[in-house]
Write a protein that holds these residues in place. Sequence first.
Motif, short mmCIF file in Angstrom:
data_model
loop_
_atom_site.label_atom_id
_atom_site.label_comp_id
_atom_site.label_asym_id
_atom_site.label_seq_id
_atom_site.Cartn_x
_atom_site.Cartn_y
_atom_site.Cartn_z
N LYS A 126 138.06 -19.83 0.86
CA LYS A 126 137.87 -21.09 1.56
C LYS A 126 136.43 -21.57 1.36
CE LYS A 126 141.27 -20.10 5.16
NZ LYS A 126 141.51 -19.96 6.61
N SER A 127 136.24 -22.87 1.43
CA SER A 127 134.91 -23.44 1.32
C SER A 127 134.57 -24.20 2.59
CB SER A 127 134.82 -24.40 0.12
OG SER A 127 135.00 -23.70 -1.08
N SER A 128 133.29 -24.24 2.90
CA SER A 128 132.81 -24.98 4.06
C SER A 128 131.62 -25.81 3.64
CB SER A 128 132.42 -24.02 5.19
OG SER A 128 133.54 -23.29 5.63
N LEU A 129 131.38 -26.88 4.36
CA LEU A 129 130.27 -27.78 4.07
C LEU A 129 129.19 -27.66 5.13
CD1 LEU A 129 131.91 -31.16 2.97
CD2 LEU A 129 130.64 -29.57 1.54
N CYS A 130 127.96 -27.59 4.68
CA CYS A 130 126.82 -27.71 5.58
C CYS A 130 126.75 -29.16 6.05
CB CYS A 130 125.55 -27.31 4.85
SG CYS A 130 124.03 -27.67 5.74
N GLN A 131 126.52 -29.38 7.34
CA GLN A 131 126.46 -30.74 7.87
C GLN A 131 125.11 -31.41 7.64
OE1 GLN A 131 128.18 -29.67 11.93
NE2 GLN A 131 129.04 -31.70 11.61
N VAL A 132 124.13 -30.69 7.14
CA VAL A 132 122.83 -31.29 6.85
C VAL A 132 122.70 -31.65 5.38
CG1 VAL A 132 120.35 -30.78 6.68
CG2 VAL A 132 121.56 -30.38 8.81
N CYS A 133 122.93 -30.69 4.49
CA CYS A 133 122.75 -30.98 3.06
C CYS A 133 124.07 -31.21 2.33
CB CYS A 133 121.98 -29.85 2.38
SG CYS A 133 122.83 -28.25 2.35
N LEU A 168 119.92 -21.11 5.81
CA LEU A 168 119.03 -22.23 6.17
C LEU A 168 118.16 -22.67 5.00
CD1 LEU A 168 118.01 -21.05 9.75
CD2 LEU A 168 119.70 -22.78 9.14
N ALA A 169 118.69 -22.55 3.80
CA ALA A 169 117.95 -22.91 2.59
C ALA A 169 118.40 -24.26 2.04
CB ALA A 169 118.11 -21.83 1.53
N CYS A 170 118.77 -25.19 2.92
CA CYS A 170 119.27 -26.50 2.49
C CYS A 170 118.34 -27.20 1.49
CB CYS A 170 119.47 -27.40 3.71
SG CYS A 170 120.58 -26.73 4.96
N PRO A 171 117.01 -27.23 1.70
CA PRO A 171 116.15 -27.92 0.74
C PRO A 171 116.23 -27.34 -0.67
CG PRO A 171 114.98 -27.54 2.80
CD PRO A 171 116.24 -26.75 2.88
N LEU A 172 116.46 -26.04 -0.78
CA LEU A 172 116.56 -25.42 -2.10
C LEU A 172 117.89 -25.75 -2.76
CD1 LEU A 172 115.00 -21.91 -1.38
CD2 LEU A 172 113.87 -24.04 -2.04
N TYR A 173 118.95 -25.86 -1.98
CA TYR A 173 120.26 -26.21 -2.56
C TYR A 173 120.26 -27.64 -3.09
CZ TYR A 173 122.23 -21.92 -0.59
OH TYR A 173 122.51 -20.61 -0.29
N VAL A 174 119.71 -28.59 -2.34
CA VAL A 174 119.77 -29.98 -2.80
C VAL A 174 118.89 -30.20 -4.03
CG1 VAL A 174 120.32 -30.88 -0.51
CG2 VAL A 174 117.93 -30.78 -1.23
#
Length: 214
Positions: A126-133, A168-174
């Motif tokens: 299953k996949s989930s989405l971060c609500q920020v990035c 919590l590495a959203c900035p690195l993923y985007v």
Amino acid sequence: MTQTTPVRPVCDARSAPAPPPPRTQARPARGKLRAPPTHRALRSSPVDPLTEKQIRASFVNSTKGEAARLRLPLGFAELPWTDLDFLGWVDPGAPLRAHLVVPGADERPLGVSLRVPALGRTSAMKSSLCQVCLTAHASSGVSLFTAPLAGQRGRQGNTVGIYLCADLACPLYVRGRRQPQLRSGRQEESLTTEERVTRLRTNLDAFTAKVVDG
């Protein structure tokens, strides 16, 4: 019983919405919570390098004692500040707690303490989405984080919840500095990196505003 308020993210037409956060049980406050600052908007630039003193003084929804006891992220001295729109980490000394520090409109950092759910069984199919990035992960790569509200409502046990990248590495993923783990291929977006960064900051600003404004 109090209800966790979900944050609606900004997304494009290709992004699927994340499931709404569940309700949380009110908890008694420990000590006196610090008054929230008047600022809450994010700047248009990444986080400036922060000192330990600045980080500990920034939290709006935890007590001074809690802020003094938190542990900084591992590798703090080597953080890639130019790639960070916020500083986020799971506390190395308390794995059920996490912390976010974002730049405020008046140049002062704004810190938010989070609670991390206990680990449960997840499915890699299953996949989930971060609500920020809006990064898609295997289900274990996204967690529900809850934050006590600042001020009186936080002292009464009210919280707001949001699904975030578990590390919590959203900035690195985007920015493509880190890749999520998925069984299937990653779906490419039509947005530019700059547009994804702007979306991240907008969604994060909406969440921190919920915490600060109560």
